[in-house]
Design a protein around this motif. Sequence first.
Motif, PDB file in Angstrom:
ATOM      1  N   ARG A 195       0.832  -1.211   0.000  1.00 37.15           N
ATOM      2  CA  ARG A 195       0.000   0.000   0.000  1.00 37.15           C
ATOM      3  C   ARG A 195       0.864   1.259   0.000  1.00 37.15           C
ATOM      4  O   ARG A 195       0.642   2.169  -0.808  1.00 37.15           O
ATOM      5  N   MET A 248       2.272  -1.700  13.159  1.00 35.96           N
ATOM      6  CA  MET A 248       1.482  -0.956  12.190  1.00 35.96           C
ATOM      7  C   MET A 248       0.623  -1.913  11.355  1.00 35.96           C
ATOM      8  O   MET A 248      -0.564  -1.675  11.130  1.00 35.96           O
ATOM      9  N   LEU A 290      -2.886  -0.789  12.517  1.00 35.10           N
ATOM     10  CA  LEU A 290      -3.311   0.358  11.697  1.00 35.10           C
ATOM     11  C   LEU A 290      -3.640  -0.055  10.274  1.00 35.10           C
ATOM     12  O   LEU A 290      -4.753   0.103   9.795  1.00 35.10           O
ATOM     13  N   CYS A 291      -2.635  -0.600   9.608  1.00 34.86           N
ATOM     14  CA  CYS A 291      -2.793  -0.925   8.194  1.00 34.86           C
ATOM     15  C   CYS A 291      -3.359  -2.341   8.076  1.00 34.86           C
ATOM     16  O   CYS A 291      -2.739  -3.239   7.514  1.00 34.86           O
ATOM     17  N   PRO A 325      -8.390  -0.093   7.075  1.00 33.25           N
ATOM     18  CA  PRO A 325      -7.195   0.428   7.755  1.00 33.25           C
ATOM     19  C   PRO A 325      -7.475   1.799   8.371  1.00 33.25           C
ATOM     20  O   PRO A 325      -8.309   2.546   7.862  1.00 33.25           O
ATOM     21  N   CYS A 362      -6.273   4.809   8.423  1.00 31.01           N
ATOM     22  CA  CYS A 362      -5.349   5.736   7.758  1.00 31.01           C
ATOM     23  C   CYS A 362      -5.319   7.092   8.451  1.00 31.01           C
ATOM     24  O   CYS A 362      -4.292   7.774   8.435  1.00 31.01           O
ATOM     25  N   CYS A 368      -2.465   7.161  10.693  1.00 33.22           N
ATOM     26  CA  CYS A 368      -1.212   6.575  10.189  1.00 33.22           C
ATOM     27  C   CYS A 368      -0.114   7.632  10.053  1.00 33.22           C
ATOM     28  O   CYS A 368      -0.341   8.695   9.473  1.00 33.22           O
ATOM     29  N   VAL A 387       2.409   7.639   8.123  1.00 36.82           N
ATOM     30  CA  VAL A 387       2.983   7.809   6.782  1.00 36.82           C
ATOM     31  C   VAL A 387       1.895   8.066   5.736  1.00 36.82           C
ATOM     32  O   VAL A 387       2.121   7.912   4.541  1.00 36.82           O
ATOM     33  N   GLN A 388       0.766   8.513   6.219  1.00 33.26           N
ATOM     34  CA  GLN A 388      -0.372   8.748   5.325  1.00 33.26           C
ATOM     35  C   GLN A 388      -0.034   9.754   4.220  1.00 33.26           C
ATOM     36  O   GLN A 388      -0.458   9.607   3.080  1.00 33.26           O
ATOM     37  N   CYS A 405       1.674   7.900   1.424  1.00 28.51           N
ATOM     38  CA  CYS A 405       1.244   6.528   1.122  1.00 28.51           C
ATOM     39  C   CYS A 405       0.539   6.543  -0.236  1.00 28.51           C
ATOM     40  O   CYS A 405      -0.466   7.230  -0.418  1.00 28.51           O
ATOM     41  N   PHE A 419      -3.169   5.446  -0.216  1.00 30.23           N
ATOM     42  CA  PHE A 419      -4.072   6.436   0.380  1.00 30.23           C
ATOM     43  C   PHE A 419      -4.237   7.631  -0.561  1.00 30.23           C
ATOM     44  O   PHE A 419      -5.356   8.074  -0.825  1.00 30.23           O
ATOM     45  N   ILE A 464      -6.763   1.947  -1.682  1.00 33.01           N
ATOM     46  CA  ILE A 464      -6.596   1.053  -0.519  1.00 33.01           C
ATOM     47  C   ILE A 464      -7.365  -0.255  -0.713  1.00 33.01           C
ATOM     48  O   ILE A 464      -6.885  -1.325  -0.356  1.00 33.01           O
TER      49      ILE A 464
END
Length: 396
Positions: free
Chosen positions: A144, A218, A222-223, A228, A230, A233, A235-236, A239, A242, A247
């Motif tokens: 992702r 994570m 989260l992911c 998920p 997001c 997150c 690193v959104q 990503c 995203f 996704i």
Amino acid sequence: MSNFSSRLIAWQRRHGRHDLPWLGADAYLVWLSEIMLQQTQVATVIPYYLRFIASFPTIAALAEASEEQVLAHWSGLGYYARGRNLHRAAQIIMEKHRGEFPRQYRQILELPGIGRSTAAAICALALHERRAILDGNVKRVLARYCGIEGWAGEKKVEEKLWSQAEALLPPPCRGRVGEGVEVINASTPILAFPLHGGRDLSAANSHIATYTQALMDMGATLCTRGKPKCERCPVQSDCVAFQEGRIGELPTPRPRKVVPEKHATFLLLLHGNDILLEKRPGSGIWGGLWCPLQFDDEESARNWFVQNGMAASEGERLEAFSHTFSHFRLHIAPLKIRLAHKPLLAAQPGSVWLDVEEALRAAIPAPVRVLLGKLSGDASRAACMKKAWNDRARTP
Ligand code: SF4
């Protein structure tokens, strides 16, 4: 520190899982947890892990145990080759490494049941060596985050994921702690790392353990596969899935294929409270575990029964059920037969008569445990009823 890794480490410090019983443990315990966590959720693993280390606190204790004892501790966790490999690897460590868990990646990789990602996870978490991991959760995160298409089971796709996993690692730290080396968690360790004197590089690289744990956390929290989180997150902002609204498409699922269906009849031979179980061959499904006699169908079971000169006092077809393995689904029809006399066959190699309660403590697969649990319930109910009748008979 790369942007990706520094954000993950900072996130792990505040929001990661800090209460897993194997965090900061030595290589043996990290290895054990990594093997148990393959294909199995953390919540399921924890009680197994705690029971296992209570019985086998050291590599030596594990190596000295019988395979039977090890599998009994694995019973219900599934994928039993993991337990057998763990046991065999402990014996190899005793023979080849004087009982010390090897510290070299290559040596770790040579142990049975340890693949590239597991060896790297042990190196990173327990030995603070800079190594990339790529387990199922991490594959999902990277597919992702990096926008990698294609099923991860394909070699080309897997290679791309490995090269991203390596590229995103935090850069190595060199030198001694306290000599201007950037060590993210040196002052406020996230995990209780055992730092050994003389292993300065290891200490300097201890953030690799936090980073590795961050990736795992994570992927697990989260992911996640579905929905998920997001919005939380770290690193959104970069990503790919995203930002491009993909996704739902990533990771690319395994190409659909029909799961083969197989059928079997379990013959539950009972005499009094005892049941006849046979030990499965070491390889194949439920390898090395104790199971009721298995036949392709009821007719084969009946033929075997007659050929062995047995006589039934009562019989009953129990409710059929299915069990799904990684590569097929098995439909099981259990046949409960109470024997008029216990046959001499009891002494046949590879089979044993066990009291149902005792069998429940042996190395048996989860579906057999459920079946025996029901029989055990029947036996207790029968015992209660008998007592009630006897008591009534004694009552004037
Ligand atoms: Fe996964 Fe969402 Fe984070 Fe992307 S933004 S890595 S999809 S949790």
